[in-house]
Scaffold this motif. Sequence first.
Motif, PDB file in Angstrom:
ATOM      1  N   ASP A   2       0.834  -1.195   0.000  1.00  0.00           N
ATOM      2  CA  ASP A   2       0.000   0.000   0.000  1.00  0.00           C
ATOM      3  C   ASP A   2       0.875   1.254   0.000  1.00  0.00           C
ATOM      4  O   ASP A   2       2.074   1.206   0.278  1.00  0.00           O
ATOM      5  CB  ASP A   2      -0.984  -0.020   1.164  1.00  0.00           C
ATOM      6  CG  ASP A   2      -0.314   0.020   2.538  1.00  0.00           C
ATOM      7  OD1 ASP A   2       0.924   0.008   2.611  1.00  0.00           O
ATOM      8  OD2 ASP A   2      -1.044   0.070   3.534  1.00  0.00           O
ATOM      9  N   LEU A   3       0.261   2.371  -0.357  1.00  0.00           N
ATOM     10  CA  LEU A   3       0.999   3.614  -0.537  1.00  0.00           C
ATOM     11  C   LEU A   3       1.688   4.112   0.737  1.00  0.00           C
ATOM     12  O   LEU A   3       2.872   4.495   0.669  1.00  0.00           O
ATOM     13  CB  LEU A   3       0.062   4.680  -1.109  1.00  0.00           C
ATOM     14  CG  LEU A   3       0.693   5.878  -1.776  1.00  0.00           C
ATOM     15  CD1 LEU A   3       1.712   5.477  -2.828  1.00  0.00           C
ATOM     16  CD2 LEU A   3      -0.368   6.753  -2.391  1.00  0.00           C
ATOM     17  N   THR A  29       5.798   1.133  -6.617  1.00  0.00           N
ATOM     18  CA  THR A  29       4.483   1.554  -6.138  1.00  0.00           C
ATOM     19  C   THR A  29       4.335   3.069  -6.222  1.00  0.00           C
ATOM     20  O   THR A  29       3.319   3.582  -6.693  1.00  0.00           O
ATOM     21  CB  THR A  29       4.257   1.076  -4.691  1.00  0.00           C
ATOM     22  OG1 THR A  29       4.338  -0.344  -4.659  1.00  0.00           O
ATOM     23  CG2 THR A  29       2.915   1.522  -4.162  1.00  0.00           C
ATOM     24  N   LEU A  30       5.353   3.794  -5.782  1.00  0.00           N
ATOM     25  CA  LEU A  30       5.293   5.254  -5.851  1.00  0.00           C
ATOM     26  C   LEU A  30       5.249   5.734  -7.301  1.00  0.00           C
ATOM     27  O   LEU A  30       4.509   6.670  -7.622  1.00  0.00           O
ATOM     28  CB  LEU A  30       6.483   5.877  -5.128  1.00  0.00           C
ATOM     29  CG  LEU A  30       6.449   5.771  -3.609  1.00  0.00           C
ATOM     30  CD1 LEU A  30       7.730   6.329  -3.015  1.00  0.00           C
ATOM     31  CD2 LEU A  30       5.254   6.494  -3.041  1.00  0.00           C
ATOM     32  N   ASP A  32       4.066   4.067  -9.929  1.00  0.00           N
ATOM     33  CA  ASP A  32       2.785   3.680 -10.539  1.00  0.00           C
ATOM     34  C   ASP A  32       1.619   4.524 -10.030  1.00  0.00           C
ATOM     35  O   ASP A  32       0.712   4.845 -10.792  1.00  0.00           O
ATOM     36  CB  ASP A  32       2.479   2.207 -10.267  1.00  0.00           C
ATOM     37  CG  ASP A  32       3.379   1.264 -11.044  1.00  0.00           C
ATOM     38  OD1 ASP A  32       4.054   1.723 -11.987  1.00  0.00           O
ATOM     39  OD2 ASP A  32       3.414   0.064 -10.690  1.00  0.00           O
ATOM     40  N   ARG A  33       1.650   4.859  -8.762  1.00  0.00           N
ATOM     41  CA  ARG A  33       0.502   5.551  -8.158  1.00  0.00           C
ATOM     42  C   ARG A  33       0.701   7.053  -8.005  1.00  0.00           C
ATOM     43  O   ARG A  33      -0.196   7.742  -7.529  1.00  0.00           O
ATOM     44  CB  ARG A  33       0.198   4.944  -6.790  1.00  0.00           C
ATOM     45  CG  ARG A  33      -0.197   3.489  -6.886  1.00  0.00           C
ATOM     46  CD  ARG A  33      -0.629   2.981  -5.558  1.00  0.00           C
ATOM     47  NE  ARG A  33      -0.844   1.537  -5.618  1.00  0.00           N
ATOM     48  CZ  ARG A  33      -1.123   0.812  -4.569  1.00  0.00           C
ATOM     49  NH1 ARG A  33      -1.226   1.366  -3.385  1.00  0.00           N
ATOM     50  NH2 ARG A  33      -1.300  -0.483  -4.694  1.00  0.00           N
ATOM     51  N   GLY A  34       1.878   7.548  -8.371  1.00  0.00           N
ATOM     52  CA  GLY A  34       2.121   8.979  -8.255  1.00  0.00           C
ATOM     53  C   GLY A  34       2.056   9.488  -6.827  1.00  0.00           C
ATOM     54  O   GLY A  34       1.567  10.579  -6.589  1.00  0.00           O
ATOM     55  N   GLY A  35       2.540   8.713  -5.908  1.00  0.00           N
ATOM     56  CA  GLY A  35       2.435   9.056  -4.491  1.00  0.00           C
ATOM     57  C   GLY A  35       3.620   9.833  -3.967  1.00  0.00           C
ATOM     58  O   GLY A  35       4.199   9.464  -2.949  1.00  0.00           O
TER      59      GLY A  35
END
Length: 56
Positions: A2-3, A29-30, A32-35
Amino acid sequence: MDLPEAKKVFKQIGSSDDDQEKKLVAIQTLLDRGGFSNVTKHDCIEALRWLLEEYL
């Protein structure tokens, strides 16, 4: 992953005892999700430094 967990691993990438795969998943993850809110330039530089040291 999770983010929030990805951010935690990413922000401590150079000093944590997490395995390489977990660190790579956090980076992915960061990306892909732009976090990247609350992630500093310094955090990004440290992640890039870790990648270069591990894979070059």
